[in-house]
Every structure is written in C-alpha cells, then in structure tokens.
Design a protein around this motif. Sequence first.
Motif, PDB file in Angstrom:
ATOM      1  N   VAL A  52      72.554 -26.654  25.003  1.00 56.46           N
ATOM      2  CA  VAL A  52      71.803 -26.696  23.742  1.00 56.46           C
ATOM      3  C   VAL A  52      70.731 -27.781  23.808  1.00 56.46           C
ATOM      4  CG1 VAL A  52      71.964 -27.031  21.249  1.00 56.46           C
ATOM      5  CG2 VAL A  52      73.787 -25.810  22.464  1.00 56.46           C
ATOM      6  N   ARG A  53      71.102 -28.947  24.293  1.00 56.59           N
ATOM      7  CA  ARG A  53      70.112 -30.028  24.427  1.00 56.59           C
ATOM      8  C   ARG A  53      68.988 -29.611  25.369  1.00 56.59           C
ATOM      9  NH1 ARG A  53      74.837 -33.230  25.407  1.00 56.59           N
ATOM     10  NH2 ARG A  53      75.560 -34.312  23.531  1.00 56.59           N
ATOM     11  N   GLY A  54      69.351 -28.972  26.467  1.00 54.82           N
ATOM     12  CA  GLY A  54      68.337 -28.528  27.419  1.00 54.82           C
ATOM     13  C   GLY A  54      67.403 -27.495  26.813  1.00 54.82           C
ATOM     14  N   ALA A  55      67.957 -26.592  26.008  1.00 61.57           N
ATOM     15  CA  ALA A  55      67.125 -25.578  25.347  1.00 61.57           C
ATOM     16  C   ALA A  55      66.129 -26.232  24.397  1.00 61.57           C
ATOM     17  CB  ALA A  55      68.010 -24.584  24.599  1.00 61.57           C
ATOM     18  N   GLU A  56      66.567 -27.262  23.687  1.00 62.16           N
ATOM     19  CA  GLU A  56      65.655 -27.973  22.783  1.00 62.16           C
ATOM     20  C   GLU A  56      64.544 -28.667  23.574  1.00 62.16           C
ATOM     21  OE1 GLU A  56      68.640 -29.145  19.097  1.00 62.16           O
ATOM     22  OE2 GLU A  56      68.565 -30.442  20.866  1.00 62.16           O
ATOM     23  N   LEU A  57      64.914 -29.309  24.670  1.00 66.14           N
ATOM     24  CA  LEU A  57      63.909 -29.983  25.491  1.00 66.14           C
ATOM     25  C   LEU A  57      62.925 -28.974  26.079  1.00 66.14           C
ATOM     26  CD1 LEU A  57      66.191 -32.546  27.379  1.00 66.14           C
ATOM     27  CD2 LEU A  57      64.481 -33.068  25.611  1.00 66.14           C
ATOM     28  N   THR A  64      61.622 -28.381  32.939  1.00 65.25           N
ATOM     29  CA  THR A  64      61.118 -27.180  33.596  1.00 65.25           C
ATOM     30  C   THR A  64      62.056 -25.999  33.373  1.00 65.25           C
ATOM     31  OG1 THR A  64      62.308 -27.632  35.662  1.00 65.25           O
ATOM     32  CG2 THR A  64      60.095 -28.621  35.398  1.00 65.25           C
ATOM     33  N   GLN A  65      61.552 -24.808  33.678  1.00 65.85           N
ATOM     34  CA  GLN A  65      62.388 -23.615  33.573  1.00 65.85           C
ATOM     35  C   GLN A  65      63.532 -23.681  34.574  1.00 65.85           C
ATOM     36  OE1 GLN A  65      60.844 -19.534  34.528  1.00 65.85           O
ATOM     37  NE2 GLN A  65      61.196 -19.218  32.337  1.00 65.85           N
ATOM     38  N   GLN A  66      63.286 -24.303  35.724  1.00 64.87           N
ATOM     39  CA  GLN A  66      64.359 -24.461  36.708  1.00 64.87           C
ATOM     40  C   GLN A  66      65.485 -25.334  36.154  1.00 64.87           C
ATOM     41  OE1 GLN A  66      63.085 -26.153  40.431  1.00 64.87           O
ATOM     42  NE2 GLN A  66      65.046 -25.803  41.438  1.00 64.87           N
ATOM     43  N   PRO A 114      66.681 -18.675  30.299  1.00 67.84           N
ATOM     44  CA  PRO A 114      65.363 -19.115  30.774  1.00 67.84           C
ATOM     45  C   PRO A 114      64.333 -17.989  30.799  1.00 67.84           C
ATOM     46  CG  PRO A 114      66.850 -18.828  32.628  1.00 67.84           C
ATOM     47  CD  PRO A 114      67.656 -18.540  31.394  1.00 67.84           C
ATOM     48  N   THR A 115      63.737 -17.719  29.658  1.00 68.76           N
ATOM     49  CA  THR A 115      62.689 -16.704  29.577  1.00 68.76           C
ATOM     50  C   THR A 115      61.591 -17.186  28.644  1.00 68.76           C
ATOM     51  OG1 THR A 115      62.178 -14.423  28.939  1.00 68.76           O
ATOM     52  CG2 THR A 115      63.921 -15.522  27.716  1.00 68.76           C
ATOM     53  N   ASN A 119      59.981 -11.107  23.389  1.00 67.93           N
ATOM     54  CA  ASN A 119      60.913 -10.025  23.059  1.00 67.93           C
ATOM     55  C   ASN A 119      62.293 -10.305  23.633  1.00 67.93           C
ATOM     56  OD1 ASN A 119      59.149  -8.465  21.580  1.00 67.93           O
ATOM     57  ND2 ASN A 119      58.454  -7.260  23.321  1.00 67.93           N
ATOM     58  N   ASN A 120      62.334 -10.750  24.887  1.00 69.76           N
ATOM     59  CA  ASN A 120      63.619 -11.064  25.515  1.00 69.76           C
ATOM     60  C   ASN A 120      64.296 -12.241  24.823  1.00 69.76           C
ATOM     61  OD1 ASN A 120      63.156  -9.045  27.366  1.00 69.76           O
ATOM     62  ND2 ASN A 120      62.432 -10.405  28.973  1.00 69.76           N
ATOM     63  N   LEU A 121      63.503 -13.273  24.520  1.00 70.17           N
ATOM     64  CA  LEU A 121      64.082 -14.450  23.879  1.00 70.17           C
ATOM     65  C   LEU A 121      64.584 -14.119  22.481  1.00 70.17           C
ATOM     66  CD1 LEU A 121      64.748 -17.438  23.955  1.00 70.17           C
ATOM     67  CD2 LEU A 121      62.443 -17.905  23.114  1.00 70.17           C
ATOM     68  N   ALA A 122      63.825 -13.324  21.738  1.00 69.35           N
ATOM     69  CA  ALA A 122      64.247 -12.967  20.380  1.00 69.35           C
ATOM     70  C   ALA A 122      65.599 -12.263  20.404  1.00 69.35           C
ATOM     71  CB  ALA A 122      63.194 -12.086  19.712  1.00 69.35           C
TER      72      ALA A 122
END
Length: 234
Positions: A52-57, A64-66, A114-115, A119-122
């Motif tokens: 969750v923290r990584g998604a916020e960052l 990075t996406q990696q 990681p997208t 559309n994919n993220l939604a």
Amino acid sequence: MTETEWLAACDPMPMLSYLGDKGSCRKHRLFGCACCRRIWSYLSDPRSQEAVRGAELYADGQITQQALSSVQVGADRAMRPWSERNFVGTGPLERAGIFRAWVSSSAAKAVARPTNFLNNLARSIREATHYALLAEFGDRYTLGPGRTQHGDLLRDVFGNPFRPIVFSPDWRTSTTTTLAAQMYESRDFSALPILADALQDAGCDSEEVLDHCRATSEVHVRGCWIVDLVLGKE
C-alpha cells in the motif's frame, strides 16, 4: 448515473463503474490505497502494508514501476497462504479470520498492480475496493451503513464529475500551497477550514470549493480534490 445519484450514492462500486476511465491513474490508485488504510489493522503482514505504501509512492512518481512490481510480489506472497488455507475442521470464528486475512491482503496486492493503463488500473481498483469492503464488513457491506463513508471518500478524491471546477492560478498563494502541502504529507486534514479562509482571501468565490473545505463532518484522504487542485496535482 445522474448527478443526483452520484451525490447520494453510498456504495462506491457503481460510482467506480460510472467513472470508468475518467480521472487519473493517480487518483484511482490513491482511492484504492485509502480503502486499504481503512482496514490497516487487518493487514497483519508487513509485506501487505508495504504494498500500500509503495502504491502511494508510485502514484506520486516517487518510486519506479520496477520497485512497485517488487512490493506487489511481496503482497502476493503474503496473500497466498491465506488463499490456500483449508477450512476443514475450522470453527466459524477461525474461518472468518482466515477470510478477512485473505481479502485484506488481496486488496493490498490489487492496489499495487504495476500498470499505467487507466482501464486496467480502474479494474484493479474496483477489485481492491471490493476486497477492502469485504474485509471491513463481510457480506454485510451491501446493506451496512459503512458504505456511506466509502461513498464520501470517493467524492473526496474525485469531486463531482458533473461539475468540474475551474481553479484560478491566483488562488495558489504561498499560504494556500503551504497549508495544502502540510495536509497532504501529514494526512491530517483538520486545517481544511483554514485553507478555505486562505482561498477566500486569495479571491476564491467557488461555493463548491469553500463548502467542501468547511464540511468538517466529511472524510478527507490523500488525493482530496481540493488539496490536489491547490497543489496542481492531477
């Protein structure tokens, strides 16, 4: 969905379906993270919390996406033991605990997908929201009062899509931007009424902006549309 339905909606799921690919990837991801933070105590594995923290960052371009992929792998590993648990011989309380651990960790994994394709993220955020609601309320969430706050939370992030706000650059003063930045970083939005006064001093006459800042009973999270407008975030 009509504007009246949007403003009155309690359940965030049809609201997210209506939004579809409206809004930014950042806002969708931050809303999903806000749902996960509501069930933070159920994310007992540090790898789920880190996702969750990584998604916020990542939403704010700070990793990075990696790096996001790495924390999602961790979240998947945290989720897998719960999804593979055998319910044979377990009592109702234990089964409920296993289910809650599984759906909570599943929500954390989904927000860290990681997208950058909206559309994919939604779709991922709808999945994360569904799991987060199940973790918080179980099957009762379809009827429970908790939906109200989730609807308010979604409106806090996306505002009213039927009435987009034209935000004047003149309203971004050193005072308003400092207040907004402090709230964004601290996640403490108690200074929003003060921000309303500062915006008004800067010439803001938008009732929607000022009323949202002064509605002390409403929920506010990182991604709040007022704070984002002041900071120039999309």
